[in-house]
Design a protein around this motif. Structure first.
Motif, PDB file in Angstrom:
ATOM      1  N   LYS A  23       0.847  -1.184   0.000  1.00 13.27           N
ATOM      2  CA  LYS A  23       0.000   0.000   0.000  1.00 13.27           C
ATOM      3  C   LYS A  23       0.885   1.238   0.000  1.00 13.27           C
ATOM      4  O   LYS A  23       1.782   1.357   0.833  1.00 13.27           O
ATOM      5  CB  LYS A  23      -0.890   0.010   1.242  1.00 13.27           C
ATOM      6  CG  LYS A  23      -1.773   1.236   1.349  1.00 13.27           C
ATOM      7  CD  LYS A  23      -2.621   1.209   2.612  1.00 13.27           C
ATOM      8  CE  LYS A  23      -3.470   2.470   2.667  1.00 13.27           C
ATOM      9  NZ  LYS A  23      -4.355   2.472   3.820  1.00 13.27           N
ATOM     10  N   VAL A  25       1.176   5.381   0.458  1.00 13.47           N
ATOM     11  CA  VAL A  25       0.556   6.500   1.155  1.00 13.47           C
ATOM     12  C   VAL A  25       1.398   7.731   0.820  1.00 13.47           C
ATOM     13  O   VAL A  25       2.619   7.628   0.673  1.00 13.47           O
ATOM     14  CB  VAL A  25       0.534   6.246   2.685  1.00 13.47           C
ATOM     15  CG1 VAL A  25      -0.019   7.429   3.444  1.00 13.47           C
ATOM     16  CG2 VAL A  25      -0.256   4.979   2.995  1.00 13.47           C
ATOM     17  N   PHE A  47      -7.895   3.561  13.159  1.00 11.77           N
ATOM     18  CA  PHE A  47      -6.448   3.413  13.061  1.00 11.77           C
ATOM     19  C   PHE A  47      -5.782   4.594  13.751  1.00 11.77           C
ATOM     20  O   PHE A  47      -5.933   5.736  13.335  1.00 11.77           O
ATOM     21  CB  PHE A  47      -6.025   3.339  11.583  1.00 11.77           C
ATOM     22  CG  PHE A  47      -4.560   3.059  11.378  1.00 11.77           C
ATOM     23  CD1 PHE A  47      -3.989   1.865  11.800  1.00 11.77           C
ATOM     24  CD2 PHE A  47      -3.752   3.979  10.750  1.00 11.77           C
ATOM     25  CE1 PHE A  47      -2.639   1.603  11.602  1.00 11.77           C
ATOM     26  CE2 PHE A  47      -2.402   3.732  10.535  1.00 11.77           C
ATOM     27  CZ  PHE A  47      -1.848   2.537  10.964  1.00 11.77           C
ATOM     28  N   GLY A  58      -3.935   7.369   1.680  1.00 10.64           N
ATOM     29  CA  GLY A  58      -3.610   6.328   0.726  1.00 10.64           C
ATOM     30  C   GLY A  58      -3.706   6.749  -0.729  1.00 10.64           C
ATOM     31  O   GLY A  58      -4.498   7.612  -1.095  1.00 10.64           O
ATOM     32  N   TYR A  95       5.359   1.015   7.482  1.00 10.68           N
ATOM     33  CA  TYR A  95       4.593   0.605   8.654  1.00 10.68           C
ATOM     34  C   TYR A  95       3.565  -0.424   8.233  1.00 10.68           C
ATOM     35  O   TYR A  95       3.376  -0.674   7.036  1.00 10.68           O
ATOM     36  CB  TYR A  95       3.934   1.813   9.323  1.00 10.68           C
ATOM     37  CG  TYR A  95       2.900   2.526   8.491  1.00 10.68           C
ATOM     38  CD1 TYR A  95       1.536   2.248   8.644  1.00 10.68           C
ATOM     39  CD2 TYR A  95       3.273   3.482   7.551  1.00 10.68           C
ATOM     40  CE1 TYR A  95       0.590   2.905   7.872  1.00 10.68           C
ATOM     41  CE2 TYR A  95       2.335   4.146   6.791  1.00 10.68           C
ATOM     42  CZ  TYR A  95       0.984   3.850   6.950  1.00 10.68           C
ATOM     43  OH  TYR A  95       0.049   4.504   6.190  1.00 10.68           O
ATOM     44  N   SER A  97      -0.296  -1.208   7.974  1.00  7.54           N
ATOM     45  CA  SER A  97      -1.544  -0.444   7.948  1.00  7.54           C
ATOM     46  C   SER A  97      -2.596  -1.083   8.854  1.00  7.54           C
ATOM     47  O   SER A  97      -2.413  -2.206   9.341  1.00  7.54           O
ATOM     48  CB  SER A  97      -2.083  -0.365   6.517  1.00  7.54           C
ATOM     49  OG  SER A  97      -2.589  -1.627   6.114  1.00  7.54           O
ATOM     50  N   SER A  99      -5.216  -2.412   7.989  1.00  2.35           N
ATOM     51  CA  SER A  99      -5.699  -3.653   7.367  1.00  2.35           C
ATOM     52  C   SER A  99      -4.629  -4.732   7.350  1.00  2.35           C
ATOM     53  O   SER A  99      -4.833  -5.803   6.778  1.00  2.35           O
ATOM     54  CB  SER A  99      -6.174  -3.356   5.934  1.00  2.35           C
ATOM     55  OG  SER A  99      -5.097  -2.891   5.144  1.00  2.35           O
ATOM     56  N   ALA A 103       2.823  -0.948   4.346  1.00  5.47           N
ATOM     57  CA  ALA A 103       2.596   0.348   3.705  1.00  5.47           C
ATOM     58  C   ALA A 103       3.880   1.162   3.712  1.00  5.47           C
ATOM     59  O   ALA A 103       4.702   1.027   4.616  1.00  5.47           O
ATOM     60  CB  ALA A 103       1.495   1.107   4.429  1.00  5.47           C
ATOM     61  N   GLN A 105       4.896   5.287   3.305  1.00  5.60           N
ATOM     62  CA  GLN A 105       4.464   6.670   3.148  1.00  5.60           C
ATOM     63  C   GLN A 105       5.603   7.485   2.574  1.00  5.60           C
ATOM     64  O   GLN A 105       6.691   7.518   3.147  1.00  5.60           O
ATOM     65  CB  GLN A 105       4.015   7.270   4.474  1.00  5.60           C
ATOM     66  CG  GLN A 105       3.591   8.729   4.319  1.00  5.60           C
ATOM     67  CD  GLN A 105       2.923   9.288   5.548  1.00  5.60           C
ATOM     68  OE1 GLN A 105       2.161   8.604   6.212  1.00  5.60           O
ATOM     69  NE2 GLN A 105       3.208  10.539   5.849  1.00  5.60           N
TER      70      GLN A 105
END
Length: 169
Positions: A23, A25, A47, A58, A95, A97, A99, A103, A105
């Motif tokens: 993912k 971000v 979260f 995201g 990190y 996420s 879910s 992820a 960022q």
């Protein structure tokens, strides 16, 4: 090659893919007079409820990094103007996420356009902090490190015009 202010955006996406990131971000160090915009997440958020953070969110499937950044800034702080990113600055951290996905960022620097900050329902307040004030905030270590990295790129001539924190809005 898509290069913005000396940063190859496609290489950022490709690197995340090679690293197994699931993912993407984007975030922004929105700054004015040596201070950085910090948002407070709603306390009922699933979260990281109540945490302080940079404007971020995201990247949707098929969306480019800068398109996502424009959208997130419009959604989270009501900023609709063009993006004039700080030259050459992009920080990142990984990190897990909410879910459970890995992820990454990517955070860019961006001068505040002087317009009003209009928060989304995801946030309950905002304030402006100098990098030195982060120790008295609820930001994560990753966010604090990102702001410190940004601060290290800022020319030191004259320093911040108005040091110190600004109360919550």
């Amino acid at each position: 090659m898509t290069t913005v202010q000396g940063v190859d955006l496609q290489e950022l996406v490709d690197r995340a893919d090679r690293d197994g990131v699931q993912k993407l971000v984007v975030g922004a160090v929105v700054h004015a007079a040596g201070r950085v915009l910090i948002l407070r997440r709603a306390g009922d958020d699933a979260f990281l409820p109540g945490i302080e953070e940079l404007p971020s969110g995201g990247v949707d499937p098929g969306e480019g990094l800068l398109t996502a950044l424009r959208r997130e800034l419009a959604e989270e702080i009501g900023r609709d103007g063009p993006l004039a990113l700080d030259p050459g600055f992009v920080a990142h951290f990984d990190y897990v996420s909410g879910s459970g996905r890995r992820a990454r960022q990517y955070t860019f620097g961006l001068a505040h356009d002087g317009g009003p900050v209009s928060l989304s329902a995801e946030h309950t307040g905002f304030r402006w902090l100098t990098p030195a004030d982060l120790a008295d905030s609820d930001v994560t270590e990753e966010t604090a490190r990102t702001v410190r990295e940004w601060a290290a790129t800022v020319p030191r001539a004259g320093g911040p015009q108005r040091p110190g924190t600004v109360p919550w809005h």
